[in-house]
Design a protein around this motif. Structure first.
Motif, PDB file in Angstrom:
ATOM      1  N   CYS A 250       0.808  -1.216   0.000  1.00  0.00           N
ATOM      2  CA  CYS A 250       0.000   0.000   0.000  1.00  0.00           C
ATOM      3  C   CYS A 250       0.843   1.269   0.000  1.00  0.00           C
ATOM      4  CB  CYS A 250      -0.963   0.003   1.184  1.00  0.00           C
ATOM      5  SG  CYS A 250      -0.168  -0.013   2.806  1.00  0.00           S
TER       6      CYS A 250
ATOM      7  N   ILE B  75      -2.343  -8.579   4.254  1.00  0.00           N
ATOM      8  CA  ILE B  75      -2.953  -7.428   3.599  1.00  0.00           C
ATOM      9  C   ILE B  75      -4.240  -7.054   4.330  1.00  0.00           C
ATOM     10  CG2 ILE B  75      -4.057  -6.608   1.472  1.00  0.00           C
ATOM     11  CD1 ILE B  75      -2.136  -8.401  -0.079  1.00  0.00           C
ATOM     12  N   SER B  76      -4.336  -5.783   4.711  1.00  0.00           N
ATOM     13  CA  SER B  76      -5.543  -5.292   5.374  1.00  0.00           C
ATOM     14  C   SER B  76      -5.740  -3.834   4.997  1.00  0.00           C
ATOM     15  CB  SER B  76      -5.413  -5.426   6.899  1.00  0.00           C
ATOM     16  OG  SER B  76      -4.307  -4.663   7.374  1.00  0.00           O
ATOM     17  N   ALA B  77      -6.931  -3.331   5.191  1.00  0.00           N
ATOM     18  CA  ALA B  77      -7.251  -1.946   4.826  1.00  0.00           C
ATOM     19  C   ALA B  77      -6.690  -0.981   5.862  1.00  0.00           C
ATOM     20  CB  ALA B  77      -8.756  -1.784   4.712  1.00  0.00           C
TER      21      ALA B  77
ATOM     22  N   THR C  43      -7.768   1.831   0.716  1.00  0.00           N
ATOM     23  CA  THR C  43      -6.718   0.843   0.506  1.00  0.00           C
ATOM     24  C   THR C  43      -7.195  -0.293  -0.395  1.00  0.00           C
ATOM     25  OG1 THR C  43      -5.948   1.274   2.759  1.00  0.00           O
ATOM     26  CG2 THR C  43      -5.056  -0.664   1.651  1.00  0.00           C
TER      27      THR C  43
ATOM     28  N   THR D 202      -7.149  -3.915  -1.337  1.00  0.00           N
ATOM     29  CA  THR D 202      -6.810  -5.157  -0.634  1.00  0.00           C
ATOM     30  C   THR D 202      -7.025  -6.396  -1.499  1.00  0.00           C
ATOM     31  OG1 THR D 202      -9.031  -5.251   0.330  1.00  0.00           O
ATOM     32  CG2 THR D 202      -7.303  -4.189   1.639  1.00  0.00           C
TER      33      THR D 202
END
Length: 268
Positions: free
Chosen positions: A152, A177-179, A184, A186
């Motif tokens: 990101c 992977i996370s917001a 974002t 994902t």
């Protein structure tokens, strides 16, 4: 018995020194040196031949280097990783490349009034190796050594764009992977497309995916072999530049700075 047998005779200094050496470590360091002279990587057979090792012996050393993070495997080829550069930077005190790059980055920051940073890829993160803070206040606190998720960040996407398609797929499959914000990306398939697009364009823009109100643009720094060894970026507040304005007003300055740093790299 008055006469000592050969097996009980005192060891010579040369024999004692030989016994104190770790042969497998010597062989591993030799493989590192071989890979250092092959920026495009080498196959197992090529490494074994160059090092004078059996394929089985070379394979064990190469897989140990990969498991330790000092090398990476792309299909059938083995290449050095950025972790080894981290050791070199520690030993050199970041003297050579980033000491040279800092004045270049200061000019970028002074020209644009924004922060300018450089980073390398290590694991799932980008690691900041140089940074010049801008005059504007950005809430994310960044310093040399700071780690941020590659997926990101603009520098992360530029660095990931140097991976082969299979490597990128593997990276994204394993990455956490996370917001970070509502913006974002994902979805792993979409991330792969975004990274591929960054590679085709030669730059990446991340619009408020790490933090709301923060935009950044990054370009690659390539070595003599054309491989991406680092990324250079400028971060700014979203209120100051749209993405289109970043492409028009920031990108040319950033590209020129990257080329100047690359020219220095080419002389090393």
């Amino acid at each position: 018995m008055e006469n000592e047998t050969e097996s009980n005779a005192p060891a010579t200094a040369e024999a004692q020194a030989s016994r104190d050496l770790v042969g497998s470590l010597q062989k591993g360091l030799g493989v590192l040196e071989i890979l250092a002279n092959a920026p495009d990587g080498m196959t197992l057979t090529e490494v074994a031949t160059e090092a004078g090792l059996t394929r089985a012996g070379a394979r064990r050393l190469l897989l140990t280097l990969v498991a330790s993070g000092y090398a990476r495997q792309t299909d059938r080829r083995f290449l050095l990783s950025a972790k080894l550069l981290g050791l070199a930077r520690t030993w050199m005190g970041d003297a050579a490349l980033w000491r040279y790059a800092e004045p270049v980055m200061r000019r970028v920051s002074a020209t644009l009034g924004e922060s300018c940073s450089a980073a390398v890829l290590e694991g799932e993160d980008v690691v900041y190796v140089a940074r010049v803070a801008g005059r504007r206040i950005v809430s994310v606190r960044l310093n040399v050594g700071t780690r941020l998720p590659a997926y990101c960040t603009s520098m992360g996407r530029v660095l990931l764009s140097d991976l082969e398609a299979s490597e990128l797929t593997g990276f994204l499959a394993k990455a956490s992977i996370s917001a970070k914000t509502e913006r974002t990306v994902t979805d792993r398939a979409e991330l792969a497309e975004t990274v591929t697009l960054a590679g085709a364009r030669g730059y990446a823009i991340v619009d408020q995916e790490l933090e709301l109100g923060l935009r950044s643009i990054a370009v690659p720094i390539r070595n003599r072999a054309g491989r991406i060894t680092a990324a250079l970026n400028v971060s700014t507040q979203s209120a100051r530049f749209t993405c289109a304005e970043m492409e028009q007003s920031i990108l040319p300055t950033l590209l020129a700075a990257a080329r100047e740093i690359e020219d220095f790299l080419a002389l090393q």
